[in-house]
Design an enzyme around this catalytic site. Structure first.
Site, mmCIF file in Angstrom:
data_model
loop_
_atom_site.group_PDB
_atom_site.id
_atom_site.type_symbol
_atom_site.label_atom_id
_atom_site.label_comp_id
_atom_site.label_asym_id
_atom_site.label_seq_id
_atom_site.Cartn_x
_atom_site.Cartn_y
_atom_site.Cartn_z
ATOM 1 N N PHE A 65 0.871 -1.131 -0.015
ATOM 2 C CA PHE A 65 0.173 -0.102 0.387
ATOM 3 C C PHE A 65 0.827 1.633 -0.337
ATOM 4 C CE2 PHE A 65 -2.610 2.601 3.243
ATOM 5 C CZ PHE A 65 -2.958 3.608 2.083
ATOM 6 N N ASP A 99 18.954 -14.015 3.791
ATOM 7 C CA ASP A 99 20.529 -14.132 4.465
ATOM 8 C C ASP A 99 20.907 -13.288 4.382
ATOM 9 O OD1 ASP A 99 22.935 -15.820 5.041
ATOM 10 O OD2 ASP A 99 23.575 -15.013 2.940
ATOM 11 N N PRO A 100 22.124 -12.290 5.200
ATOM 12 C CA PRO A 100 22.107 -11.014 5.058
ATOM 13 C C PRO A 100 23.948 -10.442 4.153
ATOM 14 C CG PRO A 100 22.053 -11.870 7.865
ATOM 15 C CD PRO A 100 21.856 -12.668 6.488
ATOM 16 N N ASN A 154 8.634 -7.230 10.253
ATOM 17 C CA ASN A 154 8.944 -6.619 11.282
ATOM 18 C C ASN A 154 9.940 -5.954 12.155
ATOM 19 O OD1 ASN A 154 6.574 -5.415 10.153
ATOM 20 N ND2 ASN A 154 5.396 -6.224 12.146
ATOM 21 N N TYR A 180 2.145 -6.463 16.991
ATOM 22 C CA TYR A 180 2.065 -5.465 15.923
ATOM 23 C C TYR A 180 2.804 -4.892 16.588
ATOM 24 C CZ TYR A 180 1.868 -2.100 12.425
ATOM 25 O OH TYR A 180 2.145 -1.379 11.018
ATOM 26 N N LYS A 200 7.305 -3.453 15.392
ATOM 27 C CA LYS A 200 7.271 -2.563 14.859
ATOM 28 C C LYS A 200 8.728 -1.172 15.574
ATOM 29 C CE LYS A 200 6.371 -0.859 11.734
ATOM 30 N NZ LYS A 200 7.041 -0.954 10.251
#
Length: 304
Positions: A11, A47-48, A81, A131, A135
């Site tokens: 969005f 994977d970093p 998140n 949530y 975050k």
């Protein structure tokens, strides 16, 4: 200017990518989980080292992270998140340490407001649910990374393209399905929220990407006005052409949101964003809902 956008098919990501492409001299590249998002990147499982390789190849001047999960299991919320921003910061530090990172956070990180006062960036973060907590963990990963980074803490986005997972998007969809004479059921809509247009969020991102100087670690992005959630229903009904009482079309006798009861009032203090970015919301609440309603029209239905 080379800009890499993660979560560009979501969005806020769609609005953000569109605005960034309009910047003079900008070369915007997108990556994400959707096939249309370019190189496949899922921050929940990335994977970093592989992400760092992508960053070296892209050589971005700025990275914008719009990826996030608003619902799902505890594993999904924490992976996307919380883990996602941490992995992204590690990869940027290894492969593009001079790039600016703009990360989208959430007002849910704050939790309940003190009385009915606008919440500023220095307010304590006391998220009530997973949530908001996930975050907040992502925000802490960004602000503690040592990178040239800013978290834009977005309040309640409402406007064209709002998903069904959000109250504005869900109400618009249900009112469409109910038809001109139908009625929809909701929970209590008396809680007050700060609604901000996604196009104004995108403008804040563009300003954060191009700001010539270091930015504060966190900036609130909202309208600066607390409105009853009931105003969303009223605005959508007015956009549809309905002129009668809202109660004729919306019954508030359904199950309510636990968060609405626990956080009955929330409003952003957007002073810092105005000072740091010379940003202010430009879209009116009525225009946001009118455009949201128009965007939900079936392809065969003329838009008034």
């Amino acid at each position: 200017m080379r800009i890499l956008v993660l979560g560009a098919t979501g969005f806020l990501g769609r609005h953000t990518a569109s605005r960034l492409r309009a910047l003079p001299g900008a070369h915007v590249r997108v990556a994400g989980r959707a096939p249309a998002a370019g190189p496949p990147v899922d921050l929940a499982t990335a994977d970093p080292d592989r992400l760092a390789a992508l960053l070296r190849e892209a050589a971005p001047d700025a990275v914008v992270n719009c990826a996030g999960a608003v619902g799902g299991s505890a594993v999904t919320l924490t992976a996307v998140n919380a883990r996602g921003p941490a992995v992204l910061c590690e990869a940027i530090g290894a492969a593009a340490p001079d790039a600016r990172l703009v990360h989208l956070g959430s007002a849910a990180e704050y939790g309940p407001a003190e009385a009915r006062m606008p919440v500023g960036e220095s307010a304590p973060a006391r998220p009530l649910g997973l949530y908001g907590a996930s975050k907040l963990a992502g925000t802490l990963a960004v602000t503690g990374s040592g990178l040239d980074a800013v978290v834009l803490r977005v309040f309640n986005p409402a406007g064209p393209g709002a998903p069904a997972a959000s109250l504005p998007g869900r109400l618009a969809a249900e009112l469409r399905r109910a038809g001109p004479d139908g009625r929809v059921r909701t929970g209590d809509l008396s809680a007050h929220r700060d609604f901000v247009d996604p196009r104004d969020v995108a403008e804040a991102v563009a300003l954060a990407v191009t700001a010539p100087r270091p930015l504060p670690a966190v900036l609130n992005i909202g309208s600066g006005t607390a409105r009853p959630v009931r105003d969303v229903a009223e605005g959508l009904l007015r956009a549809s052409g309905f002129t009668g009482p809202v109660g004729d079309r919306v019954a508030e006798d359904g199950d309510g949101s636990p968060r609405s009861a626990a956080v009955p009032w929330q409003q952003a203090d957007i002073t810092a964003a105005g000072r740091a970015l010379d940003w202010a919301p430009r879209h009116s609440f009525a225009d946001s809902l009118t455009d949201l309603w128009a965007a939900t029209a079936p392809a065969t239905e003329p838009v008034p």
